[in-house]
Write an enzyme that holds these catalytic residues in place. Structure first.
Site, short mmCIF file in Angstrom:
data_model
loop_
_atom_site.label_atom_id
_atom_site.label_comp_id
_atom_site.label_asym_id
_atom_site.label_seq_id
_atom_site.Cartn_x
_atom_site.Cartn_y
_atom_site.Cartn_z
N CYS A 8 -16.23 18.49 6.52
CA CYS A 8 -15.79 18.27 7.67
C CYS A 8 -16.17 19.52 8.80
CB CYS A 8 -14.25 18.46 7.88
SG CYS A 8 -13.33 19.98 7.30
N ARG A 14 -9.41 19.20 6.52
CA ARG A 14 -9.68 17.71 5.85
C ARG A 14 -10.75 17.88 4.82
NH1 ARG A 14 -12.07 15.38 11.34
NH2 ARG A 14 -12.60 17.52 11.13
N ASP A 120 -14.24 -4.57 -9.93
CA ASP A 120 -14.59 -3.66 -10.81
C ASP A 120 -16.09 -3.91 -11.43
OD1 ASP A 120 -12.00 -2.87 -10.26
OD2 ASP A 120 -11.43 -2.81 -12.36
#
Length: 199
Positions: A8, A14, A120
C-alpha cells in the site's frame, strides 16, 4: 516455502492488515507473507485503528503491534510469487519495479474478482501443470487467474478494484476498508490453498 507481498502507501494500514490476515491462514502451508509501502515513514507502527481491525479479525495483539513499516524496493518486488497491491496505483508501481512479473501482480480485489468465478478444479489443474514446487504452483495459479483479465466483464467503476485508504480518516472509513479487504483476502486464501495442495 512460497512468498506473498502486499503493498500500500504507508505500510501502516491496509497492506500490514492484509499481511497479518494472509499469514494467519497460510503460514501453516509454508507461506512467507510480507508487506511494504510506496511512501511513508519506515519503521512506523500500524495505526491504532488498523491494529483494532486486526485484533477484531482474530489476530493476536502482539502480532499487530510488532509490525514496522518499510519502503518498497525493486528487489522486494522481484522475488515474491504473488504480489498483491491495495490499489491500481500501487499495482503500477510494482509493474514498474518488476515488469516481468505482471502475470503475478494484482490489486487484491482484482485478484478476488478474477479468481472467484474459477472452480477448484480449474485452479488445481493450473497448479498441477507446474509440478510439485509450491513456488511454481503459486505462480502458475496466479498466471491462470491473470489470463482472465481480458475475458472478465469490465468494471463499471475501475475504482472497485481498489481498497480505500483509511489513513487519517474516520473509523467508518477504516471499517469500509476492512470490508473491502477481508473478502478479497479470503478468496486469495482459497486460491493459494488449492494451488499448493496437489490433486
Amino acid at each position: 516455502m512460497f512468498e506473498i507481498l502486499t503493498v500500500c502507501t504507508g505500510n501502516i494500514c491496509r497492506s500490514p492488515l492484509a499481511q497479518l490476515l494472509l499469514d494467519a491462514q497460510l503460514a501453516p502451508l509454508g507461506a512467507r507473507v510480507s508487506s511494504a509501502g510506496t511512501r511513508g515513514a519506515a519503521g512506523a507502527t500500524m495505526t491504532p485503528e488498523a491494529v483494532q481491525l486486526a485484533t477484531d479479525a482474530g489476530i493476536p495483539l502482539e502480532s499487530a503491534t510488532a509490525h514496522r513499516a518499510r519502503y518498497l524496493t525493486e528487489a522486494m518486488a522481484d522475488e515474491p510469487d504473488l504480489l498483491l497491491a491495495m490499489t491500481r496505483e500501487h499495482r503500477r508501481t510494482l509493474a514498474e519495479y518488476a515488469p516481468g512479473r505482471l502475470r503475478h501482480t494484482f490489486t487484491v480485489r482484482e485478484f478476488a474478482r478474477l479468481s472467484a468465478p474459477l472452480d477448484d478444479a480449474t485452479i488445481t489443474q493450473a497448479a498441477d501443470a507446474a509440478g510439485p514446487d509450491p513456488r511454481d504452483r503459486v505462480r502458475a495459479m496466479a498466471a491462470a487467474v491473470a489470463s482472465y483479465r481480458g475475458v472478465a466483464e469490465p468494471l463499471a467503476d475501475p475504482a472497485d478494484d481498489d481498497v480505500v485508504d483509511p489513513y487519517r480518516r474516520s473509523w467508518q472509513t477504516y471499517q469500509l476498508s476492512s470490508q473491502q479487504l477481508t473478502p478479497a483476502v479470503a478468496e486469495v486464501v482459497r486460491a493459494v490453498r488449492l494451488a499448493v495442495t496437489p490433486a
